[in-house]
Scaffold this motif. Structure first.
Motif, PDB file in Angstrom:
ATOM      1  N   PRO A 135       0.811  -1.230   0.000  1.00 49.48           N
ATOM      2  CA  PRO A 135       0.000   0.000   0.000  1.00 49.48           C
ATOM      3  C   PRO A 135       0.842   1.278   0.000  1.00 49.48           C
ATOM      4  N   PHE A 136       1.992   1.246   0.664  1.00 51.60           N
ATOM      5  CA  PHE A 136       2.845   2.433   0.711  1.00 51.60           C
ATOM      6  C   PHE A 136       3.510   2.679  -0.649  1.00 51.60           C
ATOM      7  N   GLU A 137       3.881   1.598  -1.313  1.00 46.85           N
ATOM      8  CA  GLU A 137       4.470   1.751  -2.648  1.00 46.85           C
ATOM      9  C   GLU A 137       3.442   2.302  -3.622  1.00 46.85           C
ATOM     10  N   PHE A 150      -0.003   8.499   5.885  1.00 50.06           N
ATOM     11  CA  PHE A 150      -0.176   8.119   7.286  1.00 50.06           C
ATOM     12  C   PHE A 150      -1.656   7.948   7.632  1.00 50.06           C
ATOM     13  N   VAL A 151      -2.478   8.904   7.212  1.00 54.38           N
ATOM     14  CA  VAL A 151      -3.905   8.868   7.538  1.00 54.38           C
ATOM     15  C   VAL A 151      -4.635   7.754   6.794  1.00 54.38           C
ATOM     16  N   PRO A 156      -4.846   3.222   9.658  1.00 55.96           N
ATOM     17  CA  PRO A 156      -5.848   2.133   9.621  1.00 55.96           C
ATOM     18  C   PRO A 156      -5.236   0.749   9.820  1.00 55.96           C
ATOM     19  N   MET A 157      -4.091   0.493   9.191  1.00 52.97           N
ATOM     20  CA  MET A 157      -3.477  -0.830   9.317  1.00 52.97           C
ATOM     21  C   MET A 157      -2.863  -1.037  10.700  1.00 52.97           C
ATOM     22  N   LEU A 158      -2.459   0.056  11.344  1.00 52.36           N
ATOM     23  CA  LEU A 158      -1.835  -0.045  12.663  1.00 52.36           C
ATOM     24  C   LEU A 158      -2.869  -0.084  13.786  1.00 52.36           C
ATOM     25  N   ARG A 159      -4.143   0.122  13.443  1.00 45.76           N
ATOM     26  CA  ARG A 159      -5.192   0.251  14.451  1.00 45.76           C
ATOM     27  C   ARG A 159      -5.250  -0.911  15.441  1.00 45.76           C
ATOM     28  N   LEU A 234     -12.780  -3.620  19.447  1.00 46.55           N
ATOM     29  CA  LEU A 234     -11.772  -3.975  18.464  1.00 46.55           C
ATOM     30  C   LEU A 234     -12.305  -5.017  17.485  1.00 46.55           C
ATOM     31  N   LYS A 235     -13.034  -6.019  18.011  1.00 47.39           N
ATOM     32  CA  LYS A 235     -13.616  -7.032  17.144  1.00 47.39           C
ATOM     33  C   LYS A 235     -14.691  -6.448  16.245  1.00 47.39           C
ATOM     34  N   ARG A 236     -15.493  -5.520  16.788  1.00 46.37           N
ATOM     35  CA  ARG A 236     -16.576  -4.911  16.014  1.00 46.37           C
ATOM     36  C   ARG A 236     -16.014  -4.068  14.877  1.00 46.37           C
ATOM     37  N   ALA A 237     -14.878  -3.429  15.153  1.00 45.81           N
ATOM     38  CA  ALA A 237     -14.276  -2.599  14.101  1.00 45.81           C
ATOM     39  C   ALA A 237     -13.758  -3.443  12.956  1.00 45.81           C
ATOM     40  N   GLY A 238     -13.289  -4.654  13.299  1.00 52.05           N
ATOM     41  CA  GLY A 238     -12.820  -5.557  12.262  1.00 52.05           C
ATOM     42  C   GLY A 238     -11.501  -5.087  11.650  1.00 52.05           C
ATOM     43  N   PRO A 239     -10.961  -5.871  10.745  1.00 52.62           N
ATOM     44  CA  PRO A 239      -9.708  -5.502  10.111  1.00 52.62           C
ATOM     45  C   PRO A 239      -9.892  -4.311   9.187  1.00 52.62           C
ATOM     46  N   PRO A 240      -8.878  -3.471   9.033  1.00 55.65           N
ATOM     47  CA  PRO A 240      -8.989  -2.320   8.149  1.00 55.65           C
ATOM     48  C   PRO A 240      -9.174  -2.737   6.704  1.00 55.65           C
TER      49      PRO A 240
END
Length: 241
Positions: A135-137, A150-151, A156-159, A234-240
């Motif tokens: 994603p950064f590339e 960053f935003v 999101p991935m570091l959440r 955290l579970k409700r938010a789910g993976p980014p």
């Protein structure tokens, strides 16, 4: 036994200690999270001396809490402390930290931030290093700036890692005892009387072991409820996405 729990929630000293603890945990963990993330982002880059810098940054975390408290007590001392010495060298007067309720609270938060920001730094640095680079590339190819990257990608991935770090540090901060016991013992007045100090005084100073047991069980349940709530969110938010 039930009377102890009923008395606890009508005890002004307990409610004050709970409020002081919540404020302490909130400010300390919030500042540690921001500083830890900033340091992790900075140390994510590779440059000459980065290994030495990372080592230096984690030193406060490995120092015994009692030693940290003693050092900060020497810094804050109004008569011969380092802050007062610096102030007098600049033409000022004595700096009163431990004798002022607000300043003592801020001083306690500063101590905790100095000691435990390295923990947040380590956790978040490990999380940043484990993130996928695709994603950064792609963001660089699209011409996205550092803040936008960053935003949109980093945060999101570091959440999940960020949430776990905050939960772990919050649980640990609720049990802070050694530093405040040596630094202020809850003073001046009750400005820094955390639940741990209130429980210690109740049990050992006033010999109210049953009441102290009810207090510590209640604190344990509060921490457990917070942890379960955080895990559920955290579970409700789910993976980014």
């Amino acid at each position: 036994v039930l009377d102890n729990y009923i008395q606890l929630w009508s005890d002004p000293q307990f409610l004050n200690s709970l409020w002081v603890t919540v404020r302490f945990v909130f400010f300390a963990v919030a500042i540690e999270t921001v500083l830890g993330l900033a340091l992790a982002l900075f140390c994510l880059r590779e440059f000459h001396g980065i290994r030495l810098l990372r080592t230096i940054l984690i030193i406060p975390m490995v120092v015994t809490p009692v030693v940290v408290a003693i050092v900060f007590r020497l810094i804050y001392a109004s008569d011969a402390g380092m802050l007062t010495a610096f102030s007098e060298a600049m033409g000022g007067g004595q700096i009163q930290i431990l004798g002022d309720p607000l300043k003592a609270f801020i001083g306690l938060v500063a101590l905790d931030v100095w000691e435990w920001t390295p923990l947040m730094f380590l956790i978040l640095l490990a999380g940043l290093q484990s993130l996928p680079q695709e994603p950064f590339e792609a963001a660089r190819v699209d011409g996205a700036g550092a803040w936008r990257t960053f935003v949109d990608h980093t945060l999101p991935m570091l959440r999940p890692v960020l949430a776990i770090a905050i939960v772990l540090r919050t649980i640990d901060a609720f049990g802070t005892f050694d530093q405040v016991f040596v630094l202020t013992h809850g003073g001046p007045g009750e400005a820094t009387k955390l639940l741990s100090i209130f429980g210690y005084d109740t049990s050992f100073k006033f010999q109210q072991t049953g009441y102290a047991a009810a207090l510590f069980i209640t604190v344990g349940l509060i921490i457990l409820a917070f942890a379960l709530f955080a895990v559920r969110m955290l579970k409700r938010a789910g993976p980014p996405q």
